[in-house]
Design a protein around this motif. Structure first.
Motif, PDB file in Angstrom:
ATOM      1  N   SER A  19      53.124  52.483  45.227  1.00 23.04           N
ATOM      2  CA  SER A  19      53.661  51.214  45.616  1.00 23.04           C
ATOM      3  C   SER A  19      54.581  50.480  44.740  1.00 23.04           C
ATOM      4  O   SER A  19      54.887  49.602  44.630  1.00 23.04           O
ATOM      5  N   LEU A  20      55.388  51.646  43.998  1.00 26.53           N
ATOM      6  CA  LEU A  20      56.541  50.816  43.352  1.00 26.53           C
ATOM      7  C   LEU A  20      57.617  51.984  43.451  1.00 26.53           C
ATOM      8  O   LEU A  20      57.479  53.144  43.528  1.00 26.53           O
ATOM      9  N   ASP A  44      45.421  47.638  40.520  1.00 26.80           N
ATOM     10  CA  ASP A  44      45.859  48.205  39.276  1.00 26.80           C
ATOM     11  C   ASP A  44      46.841  48.980  38.870  1.00 26.80           C
ATOM     12  O   ASP A  44      47.362  49.316  37.903  1.00 26.80           O
ATOM     13  N   ASP A  45      46.740  50.154  40.070  1.00 26.25           N
ATOM     14  CA  ASP A  45      47.836  51.038  39.960  1.00 26.25           C
ATOM     15  C   ASP A  45      49.183  50.359  39.836  1.00 26.25           C
ATOM     16  O   ASP A  45      50.035  50.903  39.019  1.00 26.25           O
ATOM     17  N   THR A  46      49.547  49.410  40.593  1.00 29.90           N
ATOM     18  CA  THR A  46      50.764  48.672  40.619  1.00 29.90           C
ATOM     19  C   THR A  46      50.970  48.160  39.389  1.00 29.90           C
ATOM     20  O   THR A  46      52.315  48.462  38.837  1.00 29.90           O
ATOM     21  N   LEU A  79      42.390  41.773  46.207  1.00 30.76           N
ATOM     22  CA  LEU A  79      41.005  41.000  46.181  1.00 30.76           C
ATOM     23  C   LEU A  79      40.187  42.084  46.397  1.00 30.76           C
ATOM     24  O   LEU A  79      38.809  42.205  46.037  1.00 30.76           O
ATOM     25  N   SER A  80      40.563  43.500  46.901  1.00 25.87           N
ATOM     26  CA  SER A  80      39.422  44.508  47.324  1.00 25.87           C
ATOM     27  C   SER A  80      39.067  45.194  46.029  1.00 25.87           C
ATOM     28  O   SER A  80      38.298  45.818  45.788  1.00 25.87           O
ATOM     29  N   GLU A  81      40.109  44.759  45.127  1.00 27.32           N
ATOM     30  CA  GLU A  81      39.664  45.496  43.620  1.00 27.32           C
ATOM     31  C   GLU A  81      39.054  44.540  42.727  1.00 27.32           C
ATOM     32  O   GLU A  81      38.798  44.999  41.451  1.00 27.32           O
ATOM     33  N   LEU A  82      38.682  43.394  43.078  1.00 22.46           N
ATOM     34  CA  LEU A  82      38.146  42.448  42.106  1.00 22.46           C
ATOM     35  C   LEU A  82      36.757  42.713  42.014  1.00 22.46           C
ATOM     36  O   LEU A  82      35.822  42.421  42.923  1.00 22.46           O
TER      37      LEU A  82
END
Ligand code: 1HE
Length: 271
Positions: A19-20, A44-46, A79-82
């Motif tokens: 993602s980066l 979080d990964d990003t 939002l899918s990781e919230l």
């Protein structure tokens, strides 16, 4: 800027999530949020990848350009990781964004951000860590946390009021008000407003200039100046005097001032 590319670099960049995307051009590092299929939503990964990169920033990088792939700069928190199941979870997650975004705002090198499309929620919080913001005409700004039943957590309530005032941020969060690029420019969310597709070239031009500044002056601008602005006046004058002495007494300052006096340096002029 030289045309040196990442493959020719002496000091390798760390391994980053997909993602980066990063590319070095001379002394400028271009970071692209590379998750267009999810509108560059910040998972979080990003965010942790940004920290890995900032922590390992090679010394030959003098400025960063941050931009986003696709039609949007960033749709904010993924939002899918919230998944906040306790107050501790929530505080830890928000604090991790604070830590990482502080490393960006108060890091070793200035950051120039190119904003287009959605600059919303955590995307606006990320943009607010940059020292120079260039908006393309498609940019729009919003803080939809109110609508989503959540709250800013990436330092937005610290940084955004300093850019546009507390009252405007309160209104944006309460109503879901979406500000178009022109309004964002008028309020100070961006420093430059350019045509669609022109942001990266403008950012690279400005980054090239920033990278040519003396290191100690850039350090004073991004580290000392914002702290002085938040101090009481008396402390501010002391810190400013010390910073002025350190920068002005440097060999680089002497060389640059002599160059001007000997008519070897450009004058200040309106472009
Ligand atoms: C996402 C996200 C996201 C898109 N998290 N997945 N941020 C928001 O509330 C903004 C939410 N996003 C949007 O309002 C729209 O996506 C956009 C205006 C940015 C773009 O619209 P559009 O029509 O181009 O794209 P889309 O069809 O809505 O989204 C494409 C895909 O990206 C889709 O997934 P797909 O699997 O169905 O293809 C979307 O679900 C996904 N996507 N945005 C997760 N944000 C530290 S606290 C910070 C708190 C906040 O940031 S709150 C604000 C959150």
């Amino acid at each position: 800027m030289s045309e040196e590319t990442s493959s020719q670099r002496a000091q390798p960049l760390p391994k980053l999530p997909a993602s980066l995307h990063v590319e070095q051009r001379g002394d400028v590092l271009i970071i692209k949020l590379n998750r267009a299929e999810k509108r560059n939503a910040l998972n979080d990964d990003t965010v942790l990848g940004l920290e890995t990169l900032i922590d390992a920033l090679p010394k030959d990088i003098k400025c960063i350009v941050l931009h986003g792939d696709g039609d949007h700069f960033s749709a904010g928190l993924d939002l899918s990781e919230l998944r906040i199941n306790s107050i501790e979870d929530g505080v830890r997650h928000s604090s991790s964004w604070h830590r990482i975004f502080n490393k960006m705002e108060f890091g070793q090198v200035p950051i120039v951000a190119v904003l287009h499309g959605a600059v919303v929620g955590g995307g606006l919080e990320l943009a607010a860590t940059a020292h120079v913001r260039i908006a393309e005409r498609s940019a729009f700004y919003a803080l939809p946390e109110g609508v989503r039943g959540i709250f800013v957590g990436g330092g937005g309530s610290v940084r955004v009021p300093r850019l546009i005032g507390t009252s405007r941020m309160v209104e944006m969060m309460l109503t879901g008000h979406v500000l178009p690029a022109e309004e964002g420019q008028a309020l100070g969310l961006s420093h430059y407003l350019v045509g669609e597709g022109e942001g990266l070239a403008k950012a690279l031009d400005l980054a090239g200039k920033i990278a040519k500044n003396s290191w100690v002056t850039n350090f004073g601008i991004i580290q000392a100046l914002p702290r002085i602005a938040e101090q009481d006046r008396a402390s501010g004058y002391v810190m400013e005097a010390l910073m002025a002495a350190i920068a002005g007494g440097s060999e680089e300052a002497k060389a640059r001032v002599s160059a001007f006096l000997e008519k070897r340096a450009p004058k200040v002029s309106v472009e």
